[in-house]
Write a protein that holds these residues in place. Structure first.
Motif, PDB file in Angstrom:
ATOM      1  N   MET A  43       0.851  -1.191   0.000  1.00 10.31           N
ATOM      2  CA  MET A  43       0.000   0.000   0.000  1.00 10.31           C
ATOM      3  C   MET A  43       0.885   1.238   0.000  1.00 10.31           C
ATOM      4  SD  MET A  43      -3.079   1.108   0.065  1.00 10.31           S
ATOM      5  CE  MET A  43      -3.851   2.683   0.330  1.00 10.31           C
ATOM      6  N   PRO A  44       0.634   2.183  -0.910  1.00  7.45           N
ATOM      7  CA  PRO A  44       1.418   3.425  -0.868  1.00  7.45           C
ATOM      8  C   PRO A  44       1.316   4.044   0.520  1.00  7.45           C
ATOM      9  CG  PRO A  44       0.042   3.370  -2.820  1.00  7.45           C
ATOM     10  CD  PRO A  44      -0.369   2.205  -1.967  1.00  7.45           C
ATOM     11  N   LYS A  45       2.432   4.491   1.009  1.00  5.68           N
ATOM     12  CA  LYS A  45       2.478   4.997   2.379  1.00  5.68           C
ATOM     13  C   LYS A  45       1.670   6.286   2.516  1.00  5.68           C
ATOM     14  CE  LYS A  45       4.975   1.603   3.556  1.00  5.68           C
ATOM     15  NZ  LYS A  45       4.195   0.405   3.431  1.00  5.68           N
ATOM     16  N   ARG A  46       0.677   6.206   3.326  1.00  5.16           N
ATOM     17  CA  ARG A  46      -0.123   7.366   3.705  1.00  5.16           C
ATOM     18  C   ARG A  46      -0.245   7.292   5.205  1.00  5.16           C
ATOM     19  NH1 ARG A  46      -4.112  11.190   2.342  1.00  5.16           N
ATOM     20  NH2 ARG A  46      -5.673  11.351   3.972  1.00  5.16           N
ATOM     21  N   ARG A  47       0.106   8.347   5.842  1.00  5.05           N
ATOM     22  CA  ARG A  47       0.072   8.330   7.295  1.00  5.05           C
ATOM     23  C   ARG A  47      -1.294   7.922   7.814  1.00  5.05           C
ATOM     24  NH1 ARG A  47       1.799  13.489  10.505  1.00  5.05           N
ATOM     25  NH2 ARG A  47       0.039  12.843  11.730  1.00  5.05           N
ATOM     26  N   GLY A  48      -1.290   6.956   8.695  1.00  6.46           N
ATOM     27  CA  GLY A  48      -2.522   6.602   9.380  1.00  6.46           C
ATOM     28  C   GLY A  48      -3.319   5.475   8.771  1.00  6.46           C
ATOM     29  N   PHE A  80      -8.047   0.574   8.152  1.00  9.49           N
ATOM     30  CA  PHE A  80      -8.109   1.529   9.256  1.00  9.49           C
ATOM     31  C   PHE A  80      -7.482   2.835   8.818  1.00  9.49           C
ATOM     32  CE2 PHE A  80      -8.550  -2.418  11.446  1.00  9.49           C
ATOM     33  CZ  PHE A  80      -9.265  -2.142  12.608  1.00  9.49           C
ATOM     34  N   MET A  81      -8.073   3.929   9.275  1.00 10.92           N
ATOM     35  CA  MET A  81      -7.523   5.252   9.036  1.00 10.92           C
ATOM     36  C   MET A  81      -7.431   5.926  10.399  1.00 10.92           C
ATOM     37  SD  MET A  81      -6.607   6.732   6.287  1.00 10.92           S
ATOM     38  CE  MET A  81      -7.098   7.667   4.905  1.00 10.92           C
ATOM     39  N   TYR A  82      -6.223   6.211  10.830  1.00  8.18           N
ATOM     40  CA  TYR A  82      -5.984   6.830  12.136  1.00  8.18           C
ATOM     41  C   TYR A  82      -6.646   6.040  13.262  1.00  8.18           C
ATOM     42  CZ  TYR A  82      -4.550  10.571   9.039  1.00  8.18           C
ATOM     43  OH  TYR A  82      -3.942  11.291   8.046  1.00  8.18           O
ATOM     44  N   GLY A  83      -6.528   4.713  13.193  1.00  2.87           N
ATOM     45  CA  GLY A  83      -7.005   3.848  14.265  1.00  2.87           C
ATOM     46  C   GLY A  83      -8.486   3.513  14.226  1.00  2.87           C
ATOM     47  N   ARG A  84      -9.200   3.956  13.210  1.00  4.43           N
ATOM     48  CA  ARG A  84     -10.647   3.717  13.120  1.00  4.43           C
ATOM     49  C   ARG A  84     -10.973   2.990  11.821  1.00  4.43           C
ATOM     50  NH1 ARG A  84     -15.065   6.941  11.017  1.00  4.43           N
ATOM     51  NH2 ARG A  84     -16.966   6.392  12.119  1.00  4.43           N
ATOM     52  N   PRO A  85     -11.777   1.910  11.870  1.00  3.29           N
ATOM     53  CA  PRO A  85     -12.151   1.223  10.635  1.00  3.29           C
ATOM     54  C   PRO A  85     -12.908   2.156   9.685  1.00  3.29           C
ATOM     55  CG  PRO A  85     -12.738  -0.104  12.539  1.00  3.29           C
ATOM     56  CD  PRO A  85     -12.335   1.254  13.052  1.00  3.29           C
ATOM     57  N   VAL A  86     -12.516   2.122   8.395  1.00  3.47           N
ATOM     58  CA  VAL A  86     -13.201   2.937   7.399  1.00  3.47           C
ATOM     59  C   VAL A  86     -13.716   2.105   6.224  1.00  3.47           C
ATOM     60  CG1 VAL A  86     -12.058   5.115   7.964  1.00  3.47           C
ATOM     61  CG2 VAL A  86     -11.038   3.585   6.260  1.00  3.47           C
ATOM     62  N   ALA A  87     -13.277   0.848   6.129  1.00  7.24           N
ATOM     63  CA  ALA A  87     -13.751  -0.003   5.041  1.00  7.24           C
ATOM     64  C   ALA A  87     -13.432  -1.458   5.355  1.00  7.24           C
ATOM     65  CB  ALA A  87     -13.090   0.388   3.720  1.00  7.24           C
ATOM     66  N   VAL A  88     -14.248  -2.342   4.799  1.00  2.46           N
ATOM     67  CA  VAL A  88     -13.957  -3.772   4.850  1.00  2.46           C
ATOM     68  C   VAL A  88     -14.008  -4.298   3.424  1.00  2.46           C
ATOM     69  CG1 VAL A  88     -14.665  -4.183   7.225  1.00  2.46           C
ATOM     70  CG2 VAL A  88     -16.366  -4.341   5.426  1.00  2.46           C
TER      71      VAL A  88
END
Length: 164
Positions: free
Chosen positions: A14-19, A66-74
């Motif tokens: 995955m391209p590095k994106r913070r979080g 996860f984005m910043y510790g919160r699920p955003v997609a499955v």
């Protein structure tokens, strides 16, 4: 038989994106998703939707983004038979803020799933009236194959889309 993809490979490619990071899906992740899109809730709501997603995950492999510790997609793939799988995905309302990242994540997930599950065909079904989902599928690399008339529970037409 349970099929798995290497989650560390997904995180590494995955391209590095913070979080952002991926973990194996567990049903409790679904409790943190904010999903109220009509094209999803027509299938099921609340615990029924969670049960449906958990069953799909149990029939194949699935990850949670996860984005910043919160699920955003499955994301997941149900293994149909040798070489053929069907992908499914559900996005939190907040994931729409990160559309480029979600497209990249979806594309990489498909690439890795096809490689590690030894798939020559990956397919999805998309409501014909869900323009956003059709556009996402095309950006991830799917092509329209056929129209499935009155396929939905509400008799809506769906597209069968494939990726080779």
């Amino acid at each position: 038989m349970k099929f798995e993809i290497p989650y560390q490979t997904l995180n590494d490619e995955m391209p590095k994106r913070r979080g952002i990071y991926f973990l194996p899906f567990v049903p409790e992740h679904f409790d943190h998703l904010d999903i109220d899109q009509p094209e999803v809730t027509v299938l099921a709501k609340g615990d029924q939707l969670k049960f449906m997603v958990a069953n799909q995950a149990a029939m194949g492999t699935a990850v949670t983004a996860f984005m910043y510790g919160r699920p955003v997609a499955v994301f997941g793939v149900v293994y149909i038979w040798n070489g053929v799988g069907e992908m499914w995905s559900m996005f939190d309302n907040r994931a729409r803020e990160f559309h480029v990242t979600m497209v990249r994540g979806g594309r990489i997930f498909c690439d890795i799933a096809m490689r590690y599950l030894h798939l020559h065909r990956l397919q999805i079904t998309v409501r014909t009236d869900d323009i956003r989902a059709m556009r996402y599928a095309e950006l991830v690399g799917y092509e329209q194959e056929s129209v499935m008339k009155k396929f939905g529970t509400d008799k809506v037409d769906y597209l069968l889309m494939t990726r080779f």
